[in-house]
Design an enzyme around this catalytic site. Sequence first.
Site, mmCIF file in Angstrom:
data_model
loop_
_atom_site.group_PDB
_atom_site.id
_atom_site.type_symbol
_atom_site.label_atom_id
_atom_site.label_comp_id
_atom_site.label_asym_id
_atom_site.label_seq_id
_atom_site.Cartn_x
_atom_site.Cartn_y
_atom_site.Cartn_z
ATOM 1 C CG HIS A 169 -6.560 -0.965 0.820
ATOM 2 N ND1 HIS A 169 -5.658 -0.276 0.052
ATOM 3 C CD2 HIS A 169 -6.857 -0.151 1.864
ATOM 4 C CE1 HIS A 169 -5.408 0.899 0.597
ATOM 5 N NE2 HIS A 169 -6.123 0.992 1.704
ATOM 6 C CG ASN A 183 -1.622 5.256 2.216
ATOM 7 O OD1 ASN A 183 -2.820 5.238 1.961
ATOM 8 N ND2 ASN A 183 -1.117 4.704 3.305
ATOM 9 C CG ASP A 237 -1.809 1.181 1.348
ATOM 10 O OD1 ASP A 237 -1.736 2.076 0.481
ATOM 11 O OD2 ASP A 237 -2.588 1.248 2.313
#
Length: 202
Positions: free
Chosen positions: A193, A99, A97
């Site tokens: 997610h 971001n 991840d």
Amino acid sequence: MEGYNTYFSPGETTRTGGIATFSKLKPKLVKRFFDVPDSSLKMRVLNFKFDKFTLIHIYAPYGFNSKADKEIKLSFYNKLLEFAEKSADDNVIIAGDFNIAHSEKDISDPEKASKNSSFFDEERDIINKIEKLGYFDSFRLLNPDEIEFSAWKSQKAKESDEGSRLDYFFISKSLKDSLIESKILSDINGSKHAPIELVIDI
């Protein structure tokens, strides 16, 4: 999990989440940092050295919502970029991840998102820098024009297709020709997610 070697890097709080990695292959070396021990990484890295490749599993800091958050995120990525540059000629997979939504194809409302963390120009430029080092976004390499998301604020947002692609498998240039498949498993629920999948022949 039976049949798997398991490795954990617990988050400092429930919000930071932490990382878990399950591998049928036993790595030669496992570290919770890029090069040298570093408490500023806040347990957001698992670094695996296998016989034929290195896997970097990350959970990047979220924010640009304050000056302190921005400094933490940029510091994390500067260290990742340093490692990526040193390792650019090796077989390297960087997963997790990030971001960050890289391009307008990676977010449902680019104009609105440009005012929020994860889509500021300075964040998006981090992905540009990774690619300039010779790494490839495996999903985008195989799906140059697809608009698919891996993260949503809520189930309702997912149902209305309001999301972003924050999760990546980056591969070094030496692995480009070995790439078979890279996709988002958006039909699997259970988190904000979706899982992402990479198939590669090393």
